[in-house]
Design a protein around this motif. Sequence first.
Motif, PDB file in Angstrom:
ATOM      1  N   ILE A 282       0.840  -1.201   0.000  1.00  9.69           N
ATOM      2  CA  ILE A 282       0.000   0.000   0.000  1.00  9.69           C
ATOM      3  C   ILE A 282       0.872   1.246   0.000  1.00  9.69           C
ATOM      4  O   ILE A 282       0.611   2.216  -0.729  1.00  9.69           O
ATOM      5  N   HIS A 283       1.910   1.245   0.792  1.00 12.74           N
ATOM      6  CA  HIS A 283       2.836   2.391   0.836  1.00 12.74           C
ATOM      7  C   HIS A 283       3.428   2.639  -0.552  1.00 12.74           C
ATOM      8  O   HIS A 283       3.484   3.789  -1.013  1.00 12.74           O
ATOM      9  N   ASN A 284       3.819   1.579  -1.236  1.00 14.51           N
ATOM     10  CA  ASN A 284       4.428   1.745  -2.559  1.00 14.51           C
ATOM     11  C   ASN A 284       3.405   2.107  -3.628  1.00 14.51           C
ATOM     12  O   ASN A 284       3.740   2.799  -4.592  1.00 14.51           O
ATOM     13  N   PHE A 285       2.184   1.642  -3.477  1.00 15.97           N
ATOM     14  CA  PHE A 285       1.102   2.110  -4.357  1.00 15.97           C
ATOM     15  C   PHE A 285       0.961   3.624  -4.229  1.00 15.97           C
ATOM     16  O   PHE A 285       0.848   4.350  -5.224  1.00 15.97           O
ATOM     17  N   SER A 286       1.000   4.124  -2.984  1.00 16.16           N
ATOM     18  CA  SER A 286       0.843   5.567  -2.770  1.00 16.16           C
ATOM     19  C   SER A 286       2.022   6.338  -3.348  1.00 16.16           C
ATOM     20  O   SER A 286       1.846   7.440  -3.887  1.00 16.16           O
ATOM     21  N   LEU A 287       3.233   5.776  -3.275  1.00 16.60           N
ATOM     22  CA  LEU A 287       4.406   6.459  -3.814  1.00 16.60           C
ATOM     23  C   LEU A 287       4.312   6.600  -5.337  1.00 16.60           C
ATOM     24  O   LEU A 287       4.688   7.639  -5.896  1.00 16.60           O
ATOM     25  N   ALA A 288       3.827   5.562  -6.006  1.00 18.92           N
ATOM     26  CA  ALA A 288       3.698   5.624  -7.464  1.00 18.92           C
ATOM     27  C   ALA A 288       2.770   6.756  -7.873  1.00 18.92           C
ATOM     28  O   ALA A 288       3.037   7.502  -8.827  1.00 18.92           O
TER      29      ALA A 288
ATOM     30  N   GLY B  82      17.093   7.775  -6.280  1.00 22.51           N
ATOM     31  CA  GLY B  82      18.168   8.018  -7.239  1.00 22.51           C
ATOM     32  C   GLY B  82      17.934   7.454  -8.625  1.00 22.51           C
ATOM     33  O   GLY B  82      18.829   7.516  -9.476  1.00 22.51           O
ATOM     34  N   THR B  83      16.744   6.908  -8.891  1.00 19.85           N
ATOM     35  CA  THR B  83      16.455   6.362 -10.227  1.00 19.85           C
ATOM     36  C   THR B  83      15.159   6.990 -10.750  1.00 19.85           C
ATOM     37  O   THR B  83      14.323   7.460  -9.967  1.00 19.85           O
ATOM     38  N   PRO B  84      14.954   6.997 -12.074  1.00 22.06           N
ATOM     39  CA  PRO B  84      13.732   7.601 -12.634  1.00 22.06           C
ATOM     40  C   PRO B  84      12.469   6.926 -12.100  1.00 22.06           C
ATOM     41  O   PRO B  84      12.432   5.708 -11.900  1.00 22.06           O
ATOM     42  N   THR B  85      11.458   7.732 -11.860  1.00 20.19           N
ATOM     43  CA  THR B  85      10.185   7.209 -11.356  1.00 20.19           C
ATOM     44  C   THR B  85       9.421   6.482 -12.464  1.00 20.19           C
ATOM     45  O   THR B  85       9.723   6.623 -13.646  1.00 20.19           O
ATOM     46  N   LEU B  86       8.406   5.721 -12.029  1.00 16.01           N
ATOM     47  CA  LEU B  86       7.623   4.938 -12.989  1.00 16.01           C
ATOM     48  C   LEU B  86       7.036   5.798 -14.102  1.00 16.01           C
ATOM     49  O   LEU B  86       7.133   5.459 -15.282  1.00 16.01           O
ATOM     50  N   TRP B  87       6.395   6.901 -13.730  1.00 16.10           N
ATOM     51  CA  TRP B  87       5.728   7.720 -14.743  1.00 16.10           C
ATOM     52  C   TRP B  87       6.729   8.347 -15.700  1.00 16.10           C
ATOM     53  O   TRP B  87       6.421   8.548 -16.867  1.00 16.10           O
ATOM     54  N   ARG B  88       7.940   8.636 -15.180  1.00 20.04           N
ATOM     55  CA  ARG B  88       8.959   9.266 -16.026  1.00 20.04           C
ATOM     56  C   ARG B  88       9.415   8.322 -17.132  1.00 20.04           C
ATOM     57  O   ARG B  88       9.767   8.760 -18.233  1.00 20.04           O
ATOM     58  N   ILE B  89       9.388   7.025 -16.856  1.00 21.71           N
ATOM     59  CA  ILE B  89       9.846   6.035 -17.848  1.00 21.71           C
ATOM     60  C   ILE B  89       8.692   5.546 -18.716  1.00 21.71           C
ATOM     61  O   ILE B  89       8.777   5.522 -19.944  1.00 21.71           O
ATOM     62  N   TRP B  90       7.593   5.147 -18.065  1.00 22.49           N
ATOM     63  CA  TRP B  90       6.501   4.502 -18.804  1.00 22.49           C
ATOM     64  C   TRP B  90       5.325   5.436 -19.106  1.00 22.49           C
ATOM     65  O   TRP B  90       4.393   5.034 -19.798  1.00 22.49           O
ATOM     66  N   GLY B  91       5.352   6.634 -18.563  1.00 27.66           N
ATOM     67  CA  GLY B  91       4.251   7.561 -18.786  1.00 27.66           C
ATOM     68  C   GLY B  91       3.210   7.475 -17.685  1.00 27.66           C
ATOM     69  O   GLY B  91       3.123   6.469 -16.960  1.00 27.66           O
ATOM     70  N   VAL B  92       2.396   8.524 -17.565  1.00 27.89           N
ATOM     71  CA  VAL B  92       1.426   8.616 -16.478  1.00 27.89           C
ATOM     72  C   VAL B  92       0.372   7.511 -16.519  1.00 27.89           C
ATOM     73  O   VAL B  92       0.126   6.854 -15.496  1.00 27.89           O
ATOM     74  N   PRO B  93      -0.272   7.218 -17.652  1.00 27.20           N
ATOM     75  CA  PRO B  93      -1.324   6.189 -17.638  1.00 27.20           C
ATOM     76  C   PRO B  93      -0.824   4.825 -17.161  1.00 27.20           C
ATOM     77  O   PRO B  93      -1.483   4.148 -16.368  1.00 27.20           O
ATOM     78  N   THR B  94       0.349   4.426 -17.647  1.00 24.24           N
ATOM     79  CA  THR B  94       0.878   3.118 -17.256  1.00 24.24           C
ATOM     80  C   THR B  94       1.291   3.100 -15.786  1.00 24.24           C
ATOM     81  O   THR B  94       1.066   2.109 -15.079  1.00 24.24           O
ATOM     82  N   ALA B  95       1.884   4.202 -15.318  1.00 27.52           N
ATOM     83  CA  ALA B  95       2.288   4.274 -13.911  1.00 27.52           C
ATOM     84  C   ALA B  95       1.074   4.225 -12.991  1.00 27.52           C
ATOM     85  O   ALA B  95       1.112   3.591 -11.927  1.00 27.52           O
ATOM     86  N   LEU B  96      -0.016   4.882 -13.389  1.00 31.35           N
ATOM     87  CA  LEU B  96      -1.261   4.801 -12.609  1.00 31.35           C
ATOM     88  C   LEU B  96      -1.768   3.365 -12.544  1.00 31.35           C
ATOM     89  O   LEU B  96      -2.199   2.882 -11.491  1.00 31.35           O
ATOM     90  N   THR B  97      -1.699   2.687 -13.668  1.00 29.07           N
ATOM     91  CA  THR B  97      -2.141   1.288 -13.721  1.00 29.07           C
ATOM     92  C   THR B  97      -1.290   0.413 -12.813  1.00 29.07           C
ATOM     93  O   THR B  97      -1.817  -0.454 -12.093  1.00 29.07           O
ATOM     94  N   ALA B  98       0.026   0.636 -12.829  1.00 27.82           N
ATOM     95  CA  ALA B  98       0.926  -0.144 -11.969  1.00 27.82           C
ATOM     96  C   ALA B  98       0.619   0.103 -10.498  1.00 27.82           C
ATOM     97  O   ALA B  98       0.596  -0.832  -9.684  1.00 27.82           O
ATOM     98  N   GLY B  99       0.383   1.373 -10.142  1.00 31.23           N
ATOM     99  CA  GLY B  99       0.034   1.685  -8.758  1.00 31.23           C
ATOM    100  C   GLY B  99      -1.262   1.013  -8.346  1.00 31.23           C
ATOM    101  O   GLY B  99      -1.357   0.439  -7.249  1.00 31.23           O
ATOM    102  N   ASN B 100      -2.265   1.055  -9.222  1.00 32.16           N
ATOM    103  CA  ASN B 100      -3.542   0.401  -8.919  1.00 32.16           C
ATOM    104  C   ASN B 100      -3.377  -1.109  -8.748  1.00 32.16           C
ATOM    105  O   ASN B 100      -3.994  -1.723  -7.869  1.00 32.16           O
ATOM    106  N   ALA B 101      -2.533  -1.703  -9.589  1.00 28.34           N
ATOM    107  CA  ALA B 101      -2.281  -3.145  -9.480  1.00 28.34           C
ATOM    108  C   ALA B 101      -1.652  -3.476  -8.129  1.00 28.34           C
ATOM    109  O   ALA B 101      -2.003  -4.482  -7.494  1.00 28.34           O
ATOM    110  N   MET B 102      -0.742  -2.617  -7.681  1.00 24.10           N
ATOM    111  CA  MET B 102      -0.081  -2.868  -6.403  1.00 24.10           C
ATOM    112  C   MET B 102      -1.081  -2.796  -5.247  1.00 24.10           C
ATOM    113  O   MET B 102      -0.989  -3.568  -4.286  1.00 24.10           O
ATOM    114  N   ARG B 103      -2.068  -1.896  -5.350  1.00 22.89           N
ATOM    115  CA  ARG B 103      -3.082  -1.815  -4.295  1.00 22.89           C
ATOM    116  C   ARG B 103      -3.927  -3.089  -4.262  1.00 22.89           C
ATOM    117  O   ARG B 103      -4.221  -3.621  -3.186  1.00 22.89           O
TER     118      ARG B 103
END
Length: 344
Positions: free
Chosen positions: A87-93, A106-127
Amino acid sequence: MANAEQQIGELARRFLPEIERCLREAVEAGGELAPMLRYHMGWETLEGTPTRGGGKALRPILCLAACEMSGGDWRDALPAASALELIHNFSLAHDDIQDGDETRRGTPTLWRIWGVPTALTAGNAMRVIADRTAGALTAQGATSDVARATVAELTRRYMEMIEGQYLDLSFETAEQVSVNDYLDMIGRKTGALLESAMHMGALVATGDHATAQGFGECGMRMGVAFQVRDDYLGVWGDPAFTGKPVGADIRRKKKSLPAVYLFESTPPEERSWLEETYRAEEIDGERLEGVMAMLERLGGDTYVQRIAEEQARLAVAAVEALAIPEESKRLLGSMAEFFVTRDM
């Protein structure tokens, strides 16, 4: 403080291998998203090379510690502890998207690499994976009543966390935020998951709601103390420990407790200068020196540290009447002290 650090370090050494094992098993349920989730957790590079990264896992450590301090076997609380970290990592995404943060650890965030829609999907999956993980409590030996109550506590507190994030975002454009408003916000955004961590650990151990509520109150107060100390370090921390210059959060116009206190306490004759200063894109040079001088005159550093220490005192008081070993109470006291005296 060194003793407190050693005690927390010992808990981490005992608990982390099992926490990570459970987390890795859970994340694989992400299917096609699993590589992205492993990257977000800090376990792999983009190319899939294993790393030694990852978060501090403070929340699951506190969950397992509360279980043990309540007289239970900490392994019984592993599903709850692992769900918390997910849950904590879902919130971070999602936070990284909302805050526009391009790096994490120190590394690029999810949205920076895969874009906002995909990063949102990854966060939702983690929840969703977190919910599924918490549901495994009965397989770990919990009764159905305790399992249901534990899952309900997790859901309630991560909804509070989401409310806290909403309030934090709304504060960015609010003309005025009071100290009480700010403390309520961090009690939700930061305190809620720590409250859930200790509540769930104690509930799994004892099945007793009064004991769980006492531990939960302790966790919430420690979460607020932790965040307030973070706010202190963001302005007055030693750059040798924080890696940031003195006044870093003032430069960024971050509405942390020092800034909220400053706006609430500034005399009317200085208010217009302060408001004009905060309308700039960034505060630096003479303006930064002026804001820091105002905070010094108002005793801002003493005030912020006093709030952190008061929350730590309330955390310890929350478990004082509980029927748990004195050694457990001393350990909680050491943790609370560490949270408000740490340098980084």
